[in-house]
Design a protein around this motif. Structure first.
Motif, PDB file in Angstrom:
ATOM      1  N   GLU A 103     -19.334  13.697  11.178  1.00 13.79           N
ATOM      2  CA  GLU A 103     -20.665  13.665  11.782  1.00 13.79           C
ATOM      3  C   GLU A 103     -20.767  15.183  12.316  1.00 13.79           C
ATOM      4  O   GLU A 103     -21.775  15.501  12.921  1.00 13.79           O
ATOM      5  N   ILE A 104     -20.055  16.030  11.938  1.00 13.05           N
ATOM      6  CA  ILE A 104     -20.055  17.682  12.050  1.00 13.05           C
ATOM      7  C   ILE A 104     -20.134  18.381  10.640  1.00 13.05           C
ATOM      8  O   ILE A 104     -20.308  17.711   9.614  1.00 13.05           O
ATOM      9  N   ALA A 105     -19.966  19.692  10.989  1.00 12.38           N
ATOM     10  CA  ALA A 105     -20.330  20.391   9.739  1.00 12.38           C
ATOM     11  C   ALA A 105     -19.426  20.145   8.246  1.00 12.38           C
ATOM     12  O   ALA A 105     -18.061  19.653   8.727  1.00 12.38           O
ATOM     13  N   ALA A 106     -19.953  20.286   7.371  1.00  6.33           N
ATOM     14  CA  ALA A 106     -19.159  19.653   6.150  1.00  6.33           C
ATOM     15  C   ALA A 106     -17.791  20.344   6.035  1.00  6.33           C
ATOM     16  O   ALA A 106     -17.140  19.819   5.128  1.00  6.33           O
ATOM     17  N   GLU A 107     -17.821  21.568   6.471  1.00  4.61           N
ATOM     18  CA  GLU A 107     -16.373  22.197   6.417  1.00  4.61           C
ATOM     19  C   GLU A 107     -14.889  21.630   7.009  1.00  4.61           C
ATOM     20  O   GLU A 107     -14.151  21.741   6.375  1.00  4.61           O
ATOM     21  N   TYR A 108     -15.530  20.529   7.961  1.00  6.44           N
ATOM     22  CA  TYR A 108     -14.370  19.752   8.506  1.00  6.44           C
ATOM     23  C   TYR A 108     -14.154  18.350   7.828  1.00  6.44           C
ATOM     24  O   TYR A 108     -13.415  17.484   8.202  1.00  6.44           O
ATOM     25  N   ASN A 109     -15.374  18.178   7.094  1.00  7.59           N
ATOM     26  CA  ASN A 109     -15.263  16.714   6.656  1.00  7.59           C
ATOM     27  C   ASN A 109     -13.867  16.109   5.746  1.00  7.59           C
ATOM     28  O   ASN A 109     -13.480  16.939   4.868  1.00  7.59           O
ATOM     29  N   GLY A 110     -13.248  15.261   6.287  1.00  6.01           N
ATOM     30  CA  GLY A 110     -12.052  14.581   5.639  1.00  6.01           C
ATOM     31  C   GLY A 110     -12.337  14.341   4.183  1.00  6.01           C
ATOM     32  O   GLY A 110     -11.423  14.871   3.461  1.00  6.01           O
ATOM     33  N   LEU A 111     -13.434  13.777   3.965  1.00  7.12           N
ATOM     34  CA  LEU A 111     -13.356  13.486   2.481  1.00  7.12           C
ATOM     35  C   LEU A 111     -13.320  14.977   1.581  1.00  7.12           C
ATOM     36  O   LEU A 111     -12.850  14.915   0.631  1.00  7.12           O
ATOM     37  N   GLY A 112     -14.032  15.826   2.098  1.00  5.62           N
ATOM     38  CA  GLY A 112     -13.868  17.197   1.209  1.00  5.62           C
ATOM     39  C   GLY A 112     -12.800  17.828   1.389  1.00  5.62           C
ATOM     40  O   GLY A 112     -12.270  18.430   0.331  1.00  5.62           O
ATOM     41  N   LEU A 113     -11.659  17.499   2.694  1.00  8.26           N
ATOM     42  CA  LEU A 113     -10.318  18.148   2.588  1.00  8.26           C
ATOM     43  C   LEU A 113      -9.646  17.260   1.597  1.00  8.26           C
ATOM     44  O   LEU A 113      -8.676  17.994   0.637  1.00  8.26           O
TER      45      LEU A 113
ATOM     46  N   LEU B   2       0.868  -1.205  -0.069  1.00  3.99           N
ATOM     47  CA  LEU B   2      -0.188  -0.022   0.080  1.00  3.99           C
ATOM     48  C   LEU B   2       0.695   1.201   0.093  1.00  3.99           C
ATOM     49  O   LEU B   2       1.967   1.363   0.624  1.00  3.99           O
ATOM     50  N   GLU B   3       0.282   2.233  -0.772  1.00  4.43           N
ATOM     51  CA  GLU B   3       1.214   3.679  -0.812  1.00  4.43           C
ATOM     52  C   GLU B   3       0.123   4.281   0.127  1.00  4.43           C
ATOM     53  O   GLU B   3      -1.093   4.604  -0.126  1.00  4.43           O
ATOM     54  N   VAL B   4       0.726   5.004   1.359  1.00  2.00           N
ATOM     55  CA  VAL B   4      -0.200   5.755   2.327  1.00  2.00           C
ATOM     56  C   VAL B   4       0.060   7.126   2.181  1.00  2.00           C
ATOM     57  O   VAL B   4       1.219   7.581   2.277  1.00  2.00           O
ATOM     58  N   THR B   5      -1.034   7.955   2.443  1.00  9.10           N
ATOM     59  CA  THR B   5      -0.987   9.313   2.328  1.00  9.10           C
ATOM     60  C   THR B   5      -1.769   9.810   3.455  1.00  9.10           C
ATOM     61  O   THR B   5      -2.967   9.410   3.684  1.00  9.10           O
ATOM     62  N   ARG B   6      -1.349  10.877   4.330  1.00 11.78           N
ATOM     63  CA  ARG B   6      -2.093  11.497   5.454  1.00 11.78           C
ATOM     64  C   ARG B   6      -2.380  12.815   5.207  1.00 11.78           C
ATOM     65  O   ARG B   6      -1.536  13.450   4.584  1.00 11.78           O
ATOM     66  N   ILE B   7      -3.715  13.311   5.290  1.00 12.81           N
ATOM     67  CA  ILE B   7      -4.112  14.616   5.210  1.00 12.81           C
ATOM     68  C   ILE B   7      -4.927  15.010   6.442  1.00 12.81           C
ATOM     69  O   ILE B   7      -5.941  14.422   6.686  1.00 12.81           O
ATOM     70  N   GLY B   8      -4.383  15.633   7.265  1.00 13.48           N
ATOM     71  CA  GLY B   8      -5.075  16.003   8.333  1.00 13.48           C
ATOM     72  C   GLY B   8      -5.130  14.665   9.336  1.00 13.48           C
ATOM     73  O   GLY B   8      -4.168  14.043   9.590  1.00 13.48           O
ATOM     74  N   ASN B   9      -6.166  14.389   9.851  1.00 12.20           N
ATOM     75  CA  ASN B   9      -6.216  12.958  10.517  1.00 12.20           C
ATOM     76  C   ASN B   9      -7.213  12.188   9.828  1.00 12.20           C
ATOM     77  O   ASN B   9      -8.103  11.291  10.090  1.00 12.20           O
ATOM     78  N   SER B  10      -7.075  12.009   8.211  1.00 12.61           N
ATOM     79  CA  SER B  10      -7.424  11.075   7.474  1.00 12.61           C
ATOM     80  C   SER B  10      -6.359  10.566   6.585  1.00 12.61           C
ATOM     81  O   SER B  10      -5.270  11.074   6.367  1.00 12.61           O
ATOM     82  N   LEU B  11      -6.342   9.108   6.288  1.00 14.31           N
ATOM     83  CA  LEU B  11      -5.622   8.437   5.805  1.00 14.31           C
ATOM     84  C   LEU B  11      -6.100   7.941   4.276  1.00 14.31           C
ATOM     85  O   LEU B  11      -7.384   7.213   4.218  1.00 14.31           O
TER      86      LEU B  11
ATOM     87  N   ALA C 282     -10.800  16.102  -1.360  1.00 17.62           N
ATOM     88  CA  ALA C 282     -11.141  16.219  -2.581  1.00 17.62           C
ATOM     89  C   ALA C 282     -10.606  17.775  -3.124  1.00 17.62           C
ATOM     90  O   ALA C 282     -10.037  17.862  -4.051  1.00 17.62           O
ATOM     91  N   THR C 283     -10.320  18.368  -1.867  1.00 20.46           N
ATOM     92  CA  THR C 283      -9.798  19.831  -2.235  1.00 20.46           C
ATOM     93  C   THR C 283      -7.960  19.832  -2.632  1.00 20.46           C
ATOM     94  O   THR C 283      -7.778  20.463  -3.437  1.00 20.46           O
ATOM     95  N   GLN C 284      -7.559  19.269  -1.800  1.00 20.21           N
ATOM     96  CA  GLN C 284      -6.071  19.112  -1.513  1.00 20.21           C
ATOM     97  C   GLN C 284      -5.442  17.988  -2.396  1.00 20.21           C
ATOM     98  O   GLN C 284      -4.522  18.383  -3.282  1.00 20.21           O
ATOM     99  N   ARG C 285      -5.952  16.892  -2.716  1.00 20.46           N
ATOM    100  CA  ARG C 285      -5.700  15.607  -3.543  1.00 20.46           C
ATOM    101  C   ARG C 285      -6.649  15.034  -4.277  1.00 20.46           C
ATOM    102  O   ARG C 285      -6.749  13.919  -4.162  1.00 20.46           O
TER     103      ARG C 285
END
Length: 363
Positions: A129-139, A42-51, A141-144
């Motif tokens: 579980e909280i506001a969309a601005e924090y969602n890891g998938l959204g982050l 596996l190639e692993v990338t971390r963005i914030g607290n998302s893997l 999608a924005t960064q990578r």
């Protein structure tokens, strides 16, 4: 914390007992990163607290499997406990159903499927579980956005081991009525804004009498339009000059969020409307060959997804997506939230077998 990737049930309990309320996923994210980083395939990338962990085998198809690491707040329901019931053992505790059972299955399979028949992207993300601005998938999608490219996405939401296609859209809005304040002893000198809510409530009541069933791509969605909150008045002896009703519209994926909003504005023409929340739905996409193949592999009739899930994010990226995971969604967020332990084995067998092409998961 070192996660036990050798035992699915033990892994499940470890993940549950690592508290990870939204915005506090770091400890669990660290443990998942450590477990994934030790896997050579596996190639692993971390963005914030998302893997994001990806195989790169050059397969003609890529499947993305995603699960969120966060939970709603703990209410004296951690650490977890095992309960023996007539239909099997259940793990009880925060996050067991939504959705650490699915996370455990995905992580366990990520370690085992070293040469799957399809390239796989495993995503473990924060803040669903909280506001969309924090969602890891959204982050991500924005960064990578390249990390989310796939031919099919499977979101490990609790579906009791059934495929649930697409999801409903949701719109929350308020309507306001205005009156004239007065002393209640001389009410005829004012105008009661609360009384003016009646025609709005009658529209809502009458709406319940129409057919709320909408068929989309072979699945039947049940729409809902309901008043959920009412406010007005300042004191027990004052005629209220303002009243507000909050309404929630859950709409089928035959229409966009913009179309749903236009429909509501036509229905409630004449009242000031403030839109509080508006999210697009996701069409099922089960007519796509890869999705159809997975449905056939699971072997049960697919169902519509009631409620909004992150499959809508994938739909917005042009990726067909479906919901599939262990746990009964009716248990989610309850104080006695639980998941049948054997359900993890069943989901791991179905998903793992389909990904590696063998018909059953690696043991």
């Amino acid at each position: 914390m070192a996660l036990d990737l050798g035992d699915l049930h033990a892994l499940f309990r470890q993940i549950v007992d690592c508290e990870s309320v939204s915005r506090h996923e770091k400890e669990l994210a660290d443990a998942v990163e450590a477990a994934l980083s030790g896997l050579a395939h596996l190639e692993v990338t971390r963005i914030g607290n998302s893997l994001v962990a990806r195989t790169t085998l050059g397969r003609p198809e890529r499947v993305l499997v995603a699960g969120h690491l966060d939970t709603v707040p703990v209410v004296d329901n951690l650490p977890s406990r095992l309960e023996h019931r007539s239909d099997g053992d259940y793990l009880v505790g925060r996050g067991t159903c939504d959705m650490k059972g699915g996370v455990a299955v995905a992580l366990w399979l990520a370690a085992r499927l070293t040469e799957p028949a399809k390239d796989v992207t495993w995503v473990f993300y924060e803040a669903e579980e909280i506001a969309a601005e924090y969602n890891g998938l959204g982050l991500i999608a924005t960064q990578r956005p390249d990390l989310l490219e796939a031919d099919l996405a499977i979101l490990m939401e609790p579906t009791d081991g059934r495929v649930e296609g697409g999801c409903q859209g949701t719109m929350r809005f308020t309507l306001t009525t205005l009156g004239t304040a007065a002393h209640s002893a001389r009410s005829w000198t004012g105008h009661n804004a609360i009384h003016d809510l009646r025609p709005i409530l009658e529209i809502l009541r009458d709406w319940q009498g129409h057919d709320p069933l909408v068929e989309v791509d072979g699945l039947t969605y049940h729409e809902g339009l309901n008043a959920t909150m009412v406010s007005g008045g300042v004191a027990g002896n004052v005629i209220p000059d303002r009243a507000v009703v909050q309404i929630n519209y859950r709409f089928a994926p035959d229409k966009s969020a913009a179309e749903a909003q236009a429909q509501m504005r036509r229905l409630f023409d004449g009242w000031p409307m403030e839109v509080l929340d508006l999210s697009d739905p996701a069409r099922p996409g089960l007519d796509r060959p890869l999705a159809r193949s997975f449905v056939d592999g699971v072997g049960t009739e697919p169902l519509p997804k009631y409620g909004w899930t992150d499959v809508a994010r994938f739909f917005g990226l042009g990726i067909p997506a479906l919901n599939f995971g262990p746990g009964d969604a009716l248990c989610a967020h309850k104080a006695d939230e639980c998941c049948r332990v054997a359900a993890l084995d069943e989901c791991a067998s179905a998903l793992g077998g389909w990904l590696d092409g063998s018909g059953e998961a690696a043991r």
